[in-house]
Scaffold this motif. Structure first.
Motif, PDB file in Angstrom:
ATOM      1  N   UNK A 159     -16.325  27.051  10.786  1.00 36.59           N
ATOM      2  CA  UNK A 159     -15.593  26.328  11.645  1.00 36.59           C
ATOM      3  C   UNK A 159     -16.050  27.025  13.027  1.00 36.59           C
ATOM      4  N   UNK A 160     -16.141  28.283  13.167  1.00 33.12           N
ATOM      5  CA  UNK A 160     -16.109  28.814  14.619  1.00 33.12           C
ATOM      6  C   UNK A 160     -16.386  30.594  14.435  1.00 33.12           C
ATOM      7  N   UNK A 161     -17.098  31.029  15.376  1.00 32.00           N
ATOM      8  CA  UNK A 161     -16.963  32.401  15.650  1.00 32.00           C
ATOM      9  C   UNK A 161     -15.825  32.728  16.520  1.00 32.00           C
ATOM     10  N   UNK A 162     -15.274  33.978  16.062  1.00 36.62           N
ATOM     11  CA  UNK A 162     -14.104  34.321  16.862  1.00 36.62           C
ATOM     12  C   UNK A 162     -14.116  35.893  16.963  1.00 36.62           C
ATOM     13  N   UNK A 170     -16.381  35.096  11.568  1.00 39.45           N
ATOM     14  CA  UNK A 170     -16.605  33.577  11.444  1.00 39.45           C
ATOM     15  C   UNK A 170     -15.421  33.245  10.502  1.00 39.45           C
ATOM     16  N   UNK A 171     -15.267  32.001  10.919  1.00 43.19           N
ATOM     17  CA  UNK A 171     -13.448  31.510  10.559  1.00 43.19           C
ATOM     18  C   UNK A 171     -13.431  30.259  10.024  1.00 43.19           C
ATOM     19  N   UNK A 172     -12.746  29.735   9.111  1.00 39.50           N
ATOM     20  CA  UNK A 172     -12.248  28.331   8.648  1.00 39.50           C
ATOM     21  C   UNK A 172     -10.690  28.746   8.854  1.00 39.50           C
ATOM     22  N   UNK A 173     -10.084  27.746   8.040  1.00 41.12           N
ATOM     23  CA  UNK A 173      -8.621  27.825   8.147  1.00 41.12           C
ATOM     24  C   UNK A 173      -7.876  28.260   6.964  1.00 41.12           C
ATOM     25  N   UNK A 174      -8.628  28.881   6.149  1.00 41.99           N
ATOM     26  CA  UNK A 174      -7.972  29.747   4.778  1.00 41.99           C
ATOM     27  C   UNK A 174      -7.679  31.037   5.421  1.00 41.99           C
ATOM     28  N   UNK A 175      -7.158  31.970   4.344  1.00 40.54           N
ATOM     29  CA  UNK A 175      -6.937  33.383   4.571  1.00 40.54           C
ATOM     30  C   UNK A 175      -7.945  34.137   4.758  1.00 40.54           C
ATOM     31  N   UNK A 176      -9.441  33.605   4.675  1.00 39.99           N
ATOM     32  CA  UNK A 176     -10.528  34.512   4.465  1.00 39.99           C
ATOM     33  C   UNK A 176     -11.354  34.199   5.836  1.00 39.99           C
ATOM     34  N   UNK A 204      -8.959  28.749  13.260  1.00 44.67           N
ATOM     35  CA  UNK A 204     -10.420  29.466  13.793  1.00 44.67           C
ATOM     36  C   UNK A 204     -10.250  29.443  15.280  1.00 44.67           C
ATOM     37  N   UNK A 205      -9.163  29.206  16.058  1.00 43.27           N
ATOM     38  CA  UNK A 205      -9.094  29.087  17.639  1.00 43.27           C
ATOM     39  C   UNK A 205      -8.161  30.263  18.011  1.00 43.27           C
ATOM     40  N   UNK A 206      -8.264  31.312  17.908  1.00 44.83           N
ATOM     41  CA  UNK A 206      -7.395  32.295  18.597  1.00 44.83           C
ATOM     42  C   UNK A 206      -7.585  32.423  20.050  1.00 44.83           C
ATOM     43  N   UNK A 207      -6.395  32.981  20.696  1.00 42.02           N
ATOM     44  CA  UNK A 207      -6.602  33.009  22.136  1.00 42.02           C
ATOM     45  C   UNK A 207      -6.448  34.696  22.249  1.00 42.02           C
ATOM     46  N   UNK A 547     -32.103  21.314  12.847  1.00 45.57           N
ATOM     47  CA  UNK A 547     -30.823  22.017  12.972  1.00 45.57           C
ATOM     48  C   UNK A 547     -29.773  20.567  12.695  1.00 45.57           C
ATOM     49  N   UNK A 548     -28.754  20.682  11.852  1.00 46.95           N
ATOM     50  CA  UNK A 548     -27.911  20.006  11.720  1.00 46.95           C
ATOM     51  C   UNK A 548     -26.789  19.997  12.954  1.00 46.95           C
ATOM     52  N   UNK A 549     -25.999  18.975  13.070  1.00 43.08           N
ATOM     53  CA  UNK A 549     -24.983  18.877  14.332  1.00 43.08           C
ATOM     54  C   UNK A 549     -24.139  19.608  13.904  1.00 43.08           C
ATOM     55  N   UNK A 550     -23.749  20.553  14.996  1.00 48.09           N
ATOM     56  CA  UNK A 550     -22.372  21.658  14.763  1.00 48.09           C
ATOM     57  C   UNK A 550     -21.285  21.240  15.676  1.00 48.09           C
ATOM     58  N   UNK A 551     -20.247  22.279  15.343  1.00 45.19           N
ATOM     59  CA  UNK A 551     -19.048  22.222  16.294  1.00 45.19           C
ATOM     60  C   UNK A 551     -19.178  23.180  17.372  1.00 45.19           C
ATOM     61  N   UNK A 552     -18.349  24.249  17.084  1.00 45.75           N
ATOM     62  CA  UNK A 552     -18.010  25.281  17.983  1.00 45.75           C
ATOM     63  C   UNK A 552     -19.051  26.444  18.146  1.00 45.75           C
TER      64      UNK A 552
END
Length: 559
Positions: A159-162, A170-176, A204-207, A547-552
């Protein structure tokens, strides 16, 4: 083909797989974007790009994670394919700009999911929209028994770099999560949230505060039901090896439905408050637990319940105290917040939202590869997302009147009405003019985060959506609700990343960077650089690989 606004009735409460089909637009003639979700190989060694003029002060690594569809071309001879755009193996990208030159590299995240799939030469780990099938090499009885094994959470952090304590993950929305080296993109360490605090995952969106203190949210599932947890991570490490040591749960908010918590992708934060938005997109935990047995993925466990209101929970982030006032709004779906700040006794929350929450499963691979009328049909069943502003009164007490608008700010069309002792019903103000409808709404919002997050601000940036993916870049000026647009037919830009100029004095003094995908032209994806003030193009760097389309994405400024 510009989207046309149409009024529709809200859908009934049905699982995604059985829902009635609503149409929100009447677009015809969308071009095929099939190649946006193609498989590619990684490029672990830096390669040069073909560039036009770029800002000389830039010395930045733009880091992105991509949802990469893993099929036969990337893992040799997989027996099946991923079903959903969110399922592909994480592919990390880096654009490095220095001395007028731009290099590009990419590397697959060396997750357990990736290594297991590679070892078995098939999709062996379940993802959001894909349930792994029994190993065909096992006998019938072994395959039958494997149906009763529980889902293991994926560590495919796509999902994203944090950042936490100055380190990149790099993070998704699980615990890993996975700690990674932002220079080499190598995978360094697997980090499990549940080893430090009692949560089953995190967004995957901390502040992050200016001092480095980081806030996030994660769910926990107990015998008493589901809880939403506000997480705080300290800014510094005591030792170089530290990861999430010192993380704490500030507070736990019980789900309104113990077995059907709300899905959330992110949250809002102001100077003194964290805001959790409990929306009517629900997770059926029983379906998730039994998913492997009945052959259903996590995406099959999501459903939209428009009979429920949206609830804003306000938490004081320095004390962990949850406000007794619940701020309600009509049913809506929100994935990304723009900004939040306190002003004139109000907590002001800007976010991107739609009036329907059934879009997620439309982004399966089969839909992304459709063309002609079938592709138009998919797009027209997606509710458009628009930027909105809510104003929450922070002081609601014994003397606060009932049944009248509590917002007295001039020129605001938002409303707040106290309807009971501890409930305030809110309606939003549009943060856009009518012209945004021509561009299909706006998503992937970004601001000058370092200077203006949690503070009053004027500008935000995002992607316009006249297709299933972003096809324009938009700058929105909240003062007057004016917008500037970058667009080129056949080009599909990703999330804009704002990079401030050195010694900037104005909010929009800097550049916008976006990775632009060119599905109709082979090996011509490019990094786009726009002047954030004028929105004029300053340069581009064309990459000689697909390159495939990405998000964040994020940026990493070097001294």
């Amino acid at each position: 083909a510009a989207p046309v606004k149409t009024a529709v009735a809200v859908d009934t409460h049905l699982p995604y797989s059985r829902r009635n089909i609503n149409h929100f637009t009447n677009v015809r003639g969308l071009p095929s974007i099939e190649k946006i979700v193609r498989s590619v190989e990684d490029t672990p060694k830096p390669i040069s790009t073909q560039i036009t003029v770029l800002h000389l002060w830039l010395f930045i690594q733009l880091l992105q994670t991509q949802h990469h569809e893993a099929d036969s071309s990337s893992f040799h001879s997989f027996l099946n394919r991923f079903n959903h755009w969110f399922d592909g193996m994480a592919l990390l990208h880096q654009f490095k700009i220095s001395n007028g030159q731009v290099t590009y590299k990419s590397r697959f995240l060396s997750s357990d999911s990736y290594q297991t799939n590679k070892e078995h030469n098939r999709i062996a780990v379940s993802e959001f929209g894909t349930v792994t099938m029994p190993d065909p090499c096992k006998n019938f009885f072994q395959r039958f028994l494997s149906r009763f094994e529980s889902h293991k959470p994926t560590d495919n952090a796509n999902v994203s770099f944090v950042t936490y304590k100055g380190d990149y993950y790099v993070s998704t929305e699980t615990n890993i999560m996975h700690k990674v080296d932002p220079e080499t993109l190598e995978t360094l360490e697997k980090v499990d949230w549940s080893k430090f605090i009692a949560v089953n995952g995190a967004t995957a969106h901390p502040h992050t505060e200016p001092d480095g203190t980081t806030y996030n949210m994660g769910n926990s599932y107990t015998s008493k039901g589901s809880y939403y947890n506000i997480i705080q991570v300290p800014p510094n490490k005591a030792t170089e090896e530290e990861t999430l040591e010192g993380a704490t749960v500030l507070c736990s908010i019980p789900s309104m439905d113990k077995t059907k918590p709300s899905y959330y992708h992110s949250f809002a934060m102001s100077e003194n408050y964290v805001v959790f938005i409990e929306q009517p997109i629900k997770l059926n935990l029983l379906k998730i637990v039994t998913g492997k047995l009945i052959g259903k993925s996590i995406s099959d466990s999501l459903f939209w319940d428009p009979k429920l209101n949206t609830t804003f929970h306000v938490i004081h982030k320095h004390t962990g105290k949850v406000s007794s006032i619940k701020y309600l709004a009509k049913p809506m779906s929100t994935f990304h917040q723009i900004n939040a700040f306190e002003e004139d006794g109000f907590l002001i929350i800007d976010l991107c939202a739609s009036d329907d929450g059934q879009a997620i499963t439309n982004y399966n691979i089969q839909n992304m590869r459709k063309s002609g009328e079938a592709l138009d049909e998919v797009y027209n069943t997606l509710c458009r997302v628009f930027p909105r502003r809510f104003l929450l009164p922070l002081k609601v007490g014994r003397d606060t009147p009932y049944n009248q608008n509590l917002i007295t700010r001039p020129n605001s069309t938002a409303t707040c009405v106290r309807i009971s002792k501890n409930k305030v019903f809110c309606t939003h103000e549009d943060l856009h003019g009518e012209d945004l409808h021509e561009y299909g709404g706006l998503e992937f919002p970004q601001i000058n985060y370092a200077k203006f997050n949690t503070h009053p601000y004027r500008y935000f940036y995002g992607c316009g959506f006249r297709h299933l993916v972003g096809d324009t870049l938009i700058k929105m000026d909240i003062h007057g609700k004016l917008m500037k647009v970058w667009e080129h037919p056949g080009l599909y830009p990703s999330e804009p990343v704002f990079v401030p100029s050195p010694n900037a004095t104005e909010e929009d003094d800097g550049v916008i960077m976006s990775v632009v995908i060119t599905p109709d032209k082979d090996k011509s994806t490019f990094l786009l650089v726009l002047d954030a003030s004028t929105f004029k193009e300053l340069g581009r760097a064309v990459v000689p690989v697909n390159i495939p389309y990405g998000f964040h994405g994020t940026f990493n400024a070097k001294a």
